[in-house]
Design a protein around this motif. Structure first.
Motif, PDB file in Angstrom:
ATOM      1  N   UNK A 123       0.832  -1.208   0.000  1.00 50.43           N
ATOM      2  CA  UNK A 123       0.000   0.000   0.000  1.00 50.43           C
ATOM      3  C   UNK A 123       0.864   1.254   0.000  1.00 50.43           C
ATOM      4  N   UNK A 124       2.074   1.116  -0.525  1.00 48.23           N
ATOM      5  CA  UNK A 124       3.002   2.234  -0.738  1.00 48.23           C
ATOM      6  C   UNK A 124       3.481   2.158  -2.183  1.00 48.23           C
ATOM      7  N   UNK A 125       4.070   3.215  -2.646  1.00 48.32           N
ATOM      8  CA  UNK A 125       4.580   3.200  -4.021  1.00 48.32           C
ATOM      9  C   UNK A 125       5.870   2.391  -4.094  1.00 48.32           C
ATOM     10  N   UNK A 126       6.050   1.720  -5.205  1.00 49.90           N
ATOM     11  CA  UNK A 126       7.254   0.943  -5.457  1.00 49.90           C
ATOM     12  C   UNK A 126       8.427   1.908  -5.687  1.00 49.90           C
ATOM     13  N   UNK A 127       9.577   1.582  -5.088  1.00 47.43           N
ATOM     14  CA  UNK A 127      10.748   2.452  -5.270  1.00 47.43           C
ATOM     15  C   UNK A 127      11.134   2.601  -6.736  1.00 47.43           C
ATOM     16  N   UNK A 128      10.838   1.593  -7.541  1.00 49.37           N
ATOM     17  CA  UNK A 128      11.195   1.666  -8.959  1.00 49.37           C
ATOM     18  C   UNK A 128      10.448   2.772  -9.691  1.00 49.37           C
ATOM     19  N   UNK A 129       9.309   3.209  -9.126  1.00 49.61           N
ATOM     20  CA  UNK A 129       8.515   4.242  -9.797  1.00 49.61           C
ATOM     21  C   UNK A 129       9.184   5.612  -9.773  1.00 49.61           C
ATOM     22  N   UNK A 130      10.159   5.814  -8.889  1.00 45.16           N
ATOM     23  CA  UNK A 130      10.818   7.115  -8.812  1.00 45.16           C
ATOM     24  C   UNK A 130      12.052   7.203  -9.713  1.00 45.16           C
ATOM     25  N   UNK A 131      12.351   6.102 -10.410  1.00 48.51           N
ATOM     26  CA  UNK A 131      13.517   6.100 -11.281  1.00 48.51           C
ATOM     27  C   UNK A 131      13.318   7.063 -12.457  1.00 48.51           C
ATOM     28  N   UNK A 132      12.141   7.075 -13.058  1.00 41.87           N
ATOM     29  CA  UNK A 132      11.889   7.960 -14.205  1.00 41.87           C
ATOM     30  C   UNK A 132      11.987   9.439 -13.825  1.00 41.87           C
ATOM     31  N   UNK A 133      11.428   9.879 -12.696  1.00 37.48           N
ATOM     32  CA  UNK A 133      11.649  11.280 -12.313  1.00 37.48           C
ATOM     33  C   UNK A 133      13.123  11.631 -12.116  1.00 37.48           C
ATOM     34  N   UNK A 134      13.884  10.705 -11.534  1.00 29.88           N
ATOM     35  CA  UNK A 134      15.314  10.970 -11.347  1.00 29.88           C
ATOM     36  C   UNK A 134      16.017  11.044 -12.700  1.00 29.88           C
ATOM     37  N   UNK A 135      15.681  10.137 -13.614  1.00 29.79           N
ATOM     38  CA  UNK A 135      16.289  10.170 -14.951  1.00 29.79           C
ATOM     39  C   UNK A 135      15.915  11.452 -15.693  1.00 29.79           C
ATOM     40  N   UNK A 164      20.057   1.728 -13.110  1.00 31.34           N
ATOM     41  CA  UNK A 164      21.098   1.459 -14.106  1.00 31.34           C
ATOM     42  C   UNK A 164      20.485   1.272 -15.489  1.00 31.34           C
ATOM     43  N   UNK A 165      19.314   0.638 -15.569  1.00 30.73           N
ATOM     44  CA  UNK A 165      18.659   0.421 -16.852  1.00 30.73           C
ATOM     45  C   UNK A 165      18.016   1.683 -17.390  1.00 30.73           C
ATOM     46  N   UNK A 166      17.600   2.568 -16.519  1.00 30.83           N
ATOM     47  CA  UNK A 166      16.884   3.773 -16.958  1.00 30.83           C
ATOM     48  C   UNK A 166      17.819   4.872 -17.440  1.00 30.83           C
ATOM     49  N   UNK A 167      18.989   5.004 -16.869  1.00 32.40           N
ATOM     50  CA  UNK A 167      19.887   6.109 -17.212  1.00 32.40           C
ATOM     51  C   UNK A 167      20.364   6.074 -18.665  1.00 32.40           C
ATOM     52  N   UNK A 168      20.675   4.917 -19.262  1.00 30.82           N
ATOM     53  CA  UNK A 168      21.075   4.940 -20.675  1.00 30.82           C
ATOM     54  C   UNK A 168      20.014   5.514 -21.602  1.00 30.82           C
ATOM     55  N   UNK A 169      18.760   5.473 -21.198  1.00 32.11           N
ATOM     56  CA  UNK A 169      17.697   6.058 -22.016  1.00 32.11           C
ATOM     57  C   UNK A 169      17.806   7.571 -22.101  1.00 32.11           C
ATOM     58  N   UNK A 174      26.208   4.649 -15.301  1.00 32.28           N
ATOM     59  CA  UNK A 174      26.692   4.498 -13.920  1.00 32.28           C
ATOM     60  C   UNK A 174      28.121   3.964 -13.984  1.00 32.28           C
ATOM     61  N   UNK A 175      29.136   4.824 -13.764  1.00 32.40           N
ATOM     62  CA  UNK A 175      30.521   4.344 -13.831  1.00 32.40           C
ATOM     63  C   UNK A 175      30.986   3.647 -12.561  1.00 32.40           C
ATOM     64  N   UNK A 176      30.261   3.883 -11.451  1.00 32.37           N
ATOM     65  CA  UNK A 176      30.715   3.328 -10.170  1.00 32.37           C
ATOM     66  C   UNK A 176      29.517   3.282  -9.227  1.00 32.37           C
ATOM     67  N   UNK A 177      29.487   2.276  -8.350  1.00 33.56           N
ATOM     68  CA  UNK A 177      28.431   2.135  -7.345  1.00 33.56           C
ATOM     69  C   UNK A 177      29.063   2.187  -5.961  1.00 33.56           C
ATOM     70  N   UNK A 178      28.554   3.083  -5.149  1.00 26.52           N
ATOM     71  CA  UNK A 178      29.081   3.239  -3.788  1.00 26.52           C
ATOM     72  C   UNK A 178      28.110   2.578  -2.807  1.00 26.52           C
ATOM     73  N   UNK A 179      28.570   1.514  -2.146  1.00 22.86           N
ATOM     74  CA  UNK A 179      27.725   0.741  -1.236  1.00 22.86           C
ATOM     75  C   UNK A 179      28.172   1.010   0.198  1.00 22.86           C
TER      76      UNK A 179
END
Length: 965
Positions: A123-135, A164-169, A174-179
């Motif tokens: 009953x919350x939004x999926x985190x994946x839904x905010x990828x397009x606004x960020x892109x 990672x999949x959305x940014x090439x569009x 993504x050259x590096x991932x900081x964990x």
């Protein structure tokens, strides 16, 4: 309805109840249930919350869920708080047929793997839904690289594949991932941040909960990372939603950060709820100062509301039992096999109303505090995100994002219609970036202590070394790289506003020979073996799929160089070749036109242009065409005709002189023409063609249909000339096909023997190669423009190509090709002649019609009659002209030929004897009534023709005519 008449339905709640956010959400759940039944007192059911503490641990959450399922037998569970806790509880709910409603577990990993669990409802939004606004933000500001900084948890890792999949569009990567581990110490966080500071990328997307995120930004501020040039920080929705709950110290360290969060539409109900919740929460939790409601609290409220509504649908009309058995209880698991080991997992039954409750939840729709509540495939749908900029004490709204319109400044402007998807930065409000700057960060920078040197690949060439030449000193093993392309690159680097260290690495085998084709060399950039390639590399579409090119620094096009052959045009019709067919036609038309104009102007006053129609037509054409050789003998009397003839004679003079010169050139000068003018002709003839070795042109030729046997590679200018001189039939080639810069370099040495045809293929020119998404592409391209627009490029060209190749030819035996003359060379002369002729006709027509205006104005006759009269008048002599006036000689009807003072001329004289003259009366005097020259002549009159040699020729009476003597 009385309390005793209601059906109690047990519902479990699993939260980290010791955390402040959990306390906020729990209060929202309680208020949601109380508000629901306060507004629906007639309903039969009542939800009873049973809260358990998950103790911030996956095992604790599992234990709490087991207790609720086994001991309490709840019909639904609200929670858990974290995505990592939800994985196990979801499976428990499926086994027990108990719906799990989570308003805070937002990781996409909960639903991305395997078939959907029918008992799990987010009953919350999926985190994946905010990828397009960020892109969209990344694209709006033109950033090419993004580094995600995320917690090493299910929640943190869940969004990364989608990002990672959305940014090439949007042309970013993504050259590096900081964990960052959830339990990371401050020293570990600082160490990771310092590592990021040594990189060029300056766009960071932070995806973690506020507790770890607060520490991250505090340390970034302390080490000065927030104020780095070109830095950009973007935080995801859960962190953004809790900005108002952060301490002032943390908010101060986050100044300039951009945030994305789910939009909460304002309403009177929401404002009333905020006030009531604030009072209730402060009363129940006096130790928590200035708590702030967030969107997950609203989702918790709507979740409780939706669950209460669904339970009422299932148990409506008091149907709490079926076949005498209570529906709000568990039943024994069907076909349950004995467990091999004794655990609590197999000791609880299944809910009787679970499947029906899931169906009711899926169909539940209403307008909640957080917006429209609708579950599609068990997922809450969200369409609008709010974009904020951290300034002052919290986030300031700068715009919105919607799936239909993209970035927009104001939602009300787009509510009336769809204006198209936009990623324009102009649709956002003013932004204060980190460091209190209003200048848009470029998203990357070369660190001051940047020690990495670019590895730049350069080709090893056998020919055309004017572009790139690699030389290795065998004694010192030092490699020197020179050439036109190298100088252009070095000049561009010098114009960069920062230092760019680099090393040239030859693309060569251990023995020093070329290691492969240009495509293979460029692919090394894609594989990461080179950071860039500086060479005479052509910009092509298939190459740009995996590397980026700078702007071209040379002209473009693939051309064809073919040998010249002598053009034997000395045929029987060579006299027609000096002029093109259109000039022949134009000249002929003007000859006819000028003849007509002169005839019109001279017809009424000049005997040479009178007579029978055939005589007049022949005279007009004869006069006009005889001007071509200046042989016209007809007199021109009127001034208008004389002026027309003067202009036309000048035009004819220019035409004849040009024709003579062109014909002389055709007959005497050796003319050349290319042996082939079309690549299709080469294919048809089966000729062999050549290309520069290792060039992409080989693939072009194959695509055109040339077989391998007809394609030959050359290594140098001299090798190319040798193959061309042999010809296709003698083991050579009929044409050399390559990029325009190569062929111009070739023609600079052999311009007298060959000709360049084309371009036959379009290309973008030579450019420098960089890895996909490299920040250097834009800066190097701008630097190339500065170089090519100034005098520096001319200096580099003169250094390597000596002089302008189009104006230099070492071979002194240059031969000229003659071309036919066209109308374009003489249209000015024809225009002047035409204007003068038309102007003369207009003047003549005006004067003629004015003189005979009475004929036209005579209303007694019909129009056709008047027109005929006008034409008849035009055909008559103009007796008023001086050419037809009486001469000054005596006009007496009787003349003594011997005593005549008039000059001898071939005229006719009438001689009468005595009184036989018709002009004398009976007494021999002149009769006044017979003085007219038009009289009947007696039969005995003798006509004497006096000719210059004074011979008298007798004429018969029937040839007599009256003449004025």
């Amino acid at each position: 309805m009385a309390q005793n008449d209601t059906i109690p339905v047990k519902v479990g709640v699993v939260l980290d109840v010791e955390t402040p956010v959990a306390k906020i959400w729990l209060s929202c759940l309680n208020m949601g249930i109380s508000d629901f039944y306060a507004s629906h007192p007639q309903f039969n059911t009542r939800l009873i919350l049973n809260t358990r503490n998950s103790e911030r641990d996956v095992i604790g959450a599992a234990s709490a869920a087991l207790d609720l399922l086994k001991n309490v037998q709840v019909q639904a569970i609200l929670g858990p708080q974290k995505s990592s806790q939800a994985k196990f509880i979801i499976n428990l709910g499926q086994n027990a047929h108990v719906p799990i409603l989570s308003f805070s577990a937002t990781s996409p990993s909960l639903t991305s793997s395997g078939p959907r669990n029918p008992y799990f409802f987010r009953t919350a939004t999926n985190d994946a839904s905010q990828v397009r606004p960020i892109s969209s933000l990344v694209k709006a500001f033109g950033w090419r690289e993004v580094v995600p900084i995320y917690a090493d948890t299910d929640y943190g890792n869940g969004i990364i594949p989608y990002l990672v999949d959305s940014l090439p569009e949007v042309d970013a990567r993504v050259p590096y991932r900081s964990v960052i581990p959830p339990s990371a110490s401050d020293d570990q966080i600082v160490s990771e941040l310092r590592k990021l500071m040594t990189m060029q990328t300056r766009v960071f997307v932070v995806h973690m909960w506020n507790d770890l995120g607060s520490r991250l930004f505090t340390k970034a501020h302390e080490i000065g990372m927030m104020g780095l040039p070109g830095v950009v920080w973007i935080i995801t929705q859960d962190f953004t939603d809790l900005l108002n709950s952060l301490s002032p110290k943390v908010v101060k360290s986050m100044q300039g950060v951009l945030g994305v969060k789910t939009y909460e539409p304002e309403s009177e109900e929401l404002e009333d709820f905020r006030i009531r919740w604030k009072m209730k929460f402060q009363r129940e939790n006096p130790t928590i100062i200035d708590a702030q409601l967030n969107v997950m609290g609203l989702w918790a409220y709507d979740s409780a509301f939706a669950l209460a509504l669904a339970v009422e649908k299932v148990l409506k009309n008091g149907n709490e039992s079926e076949n005498g058995k209570s529906l709000v209880s568990y039943e024994k698991r069907v076909n349950a096999s004995p467990a091999k080991y004794s655990t609590d997992l197999d000791s609880f039954g299944v809910s009787k109303i679970g499947p029906k409750l899931c169906e009711a939840l899926s169909s539940t729709k209403f307008r909640g505090l957080a917006g429209d509540f609708s579950l599609v495939d068990g997922q809450l749908q969200s369409s609008t995100f709010q974009i904020v900029n951290v300034n002052g004490n919290g986030g300031r709204e700068i715009g919105f994002w919607t799936p239909q319109n993209g970035l927009t400044r104001n939602l009300s402007l787009n509510s009336s219609g769809n204006y198209g998807y936009s990623t324009s930065r102009s649709n956002l409000g003013p932004i204060i970036w980190p460091g209190e700057s209003t200048v848009v960060p470029k998203g990357w920078d070369i660190p001051a202590n940047y020690e990495k040197r670019l590895r730049i690949g350069v080709p090893v060439k056998d020919g055309f070394k004017e572009f790139v030449d690699v030389k290795t000193d065998p004694s010192t093993n030092v490699t020197e790289v020179t050439g036109f392309s190298i100088d252009v690159f070095m000049a561009a680097v010098e114009k960069l506003p920062y230092s760019l260290p680099y090393d040239f690495i030859p693309f060569a085998n251990p023995n020093g020979s070329c290691a492969g084709t240009y495509d293979e060399m460029i692919s090394e950039v894609f594989y990461g073996n080179y950071d860039a390639v500086v060479a005479d590399a052509t910009i092509r579409g298939n190459r740009s799929l995996y590397v980026d090119f700078t702007l071209p620094y040379t002209e473009s096009g693939v051309v064809m160089v073919v040998p010249l052959k002598e053009n034997d045009r000395k045929s029987a019709w060579v006299f027609l070749e000096p002029l093109t067919w259109d000039l022949w036609v134009t000249s002929t038309c003007f000859f006819v036109f000028i003849g007509f104009v002169v005839w019109v102007l001279e017809h009424r006053i000049n005997e040479d242009f009178r007579g029978p129609p055939s005589h007049q037509v022949g005279t007009s054409f004869w006069f006009s065409f005889s001007t071509m050789v200046f042989a016209h003998r007809e007199r021109v009397i009127s001034n208008s005709a004389r002026f027309v003839v003067i202009i036309w004679v000048f035009v004819v003079l220019i035409l004849t002189q040009s024709y003579t010169a062109s014909l002389s050139s055709l007959l005497t000068v050796e003319t050349l023409q290319p042996t082939v003018t079309d690549i299709d002709q080469l294919l048809k003839n089966g000729d062999k063609v050549g290309y520069y070795k290792n060039s992409y042109v080989y693939e072009l030729l194959k695509q055109q249909g040339f077989p391998d046997s007809n394609i030959k590679a050359y290594k140098s200018v001299e090798d190319c000339e040798d193959l061309l001189s042999k010809g296709s039939k003698n083991g050579g080639i009929a044409a050399a096909i390559d990029d325009s810069p190569y062929m111009k370099l070739f023609l600079a040495q052999y311009c007298s023997k060959y000709k360049m045809i084309g371009p036959i293929f379009k290309t973008a020119g030579f450019g420098f190669v960089f890895s996909k998404g490299s920040h250097l592409v834009g800066d190097i391209s701008r630097a190339i423009l500065n170089v090519t627009e100034g005098d520096e490029m001319k200096r580099i060209e003169n250094k390597w190509f000596k002089d302008d190749q189009s104006n230099s030819c070492p071979d002194s035996k240059t031969r000229v090709s003659a071309n036919s003359l066209s109308v374009g060379s003489f249209w000015g002369l024809f225009l002047i002649a035409g204007i003068v002729s038309v102007f003369a006709l207009i003047i003549f027509a005006v004067m003629f019609f004015y003189k005979h205006r009475q004929i036209l104005l005579d209303s007694k006759d019909s129009m056709w009659t008047r027109i005929q009269a006008v034409f008849k008048s035009f055909d008559e002599k103009d007796l008023s002209s001086h050419t037809f006036r009486k001469s000054n000689c005596p006009s007496s009807t009787v003349m003594d030929v011997q005593n005549s003072n008039c000059p001898s001329s071939p005229s006719n004289y009438l001689v009468y004897s005595g009184s036989n003259s018709p002009f004398y009366g009976e007494q021999g005097t002149l009769s006044s009534d017979q003085a007219s020259p038009e009289v009947a002549l007696p039969a005995n009159i003798i006509e004497l023709n006096i000719v210059p040699n004074n011979e008298i020729i007798r004429s018969s009476p029937d040839r007599l005519a009256t003449n004025n003597v």
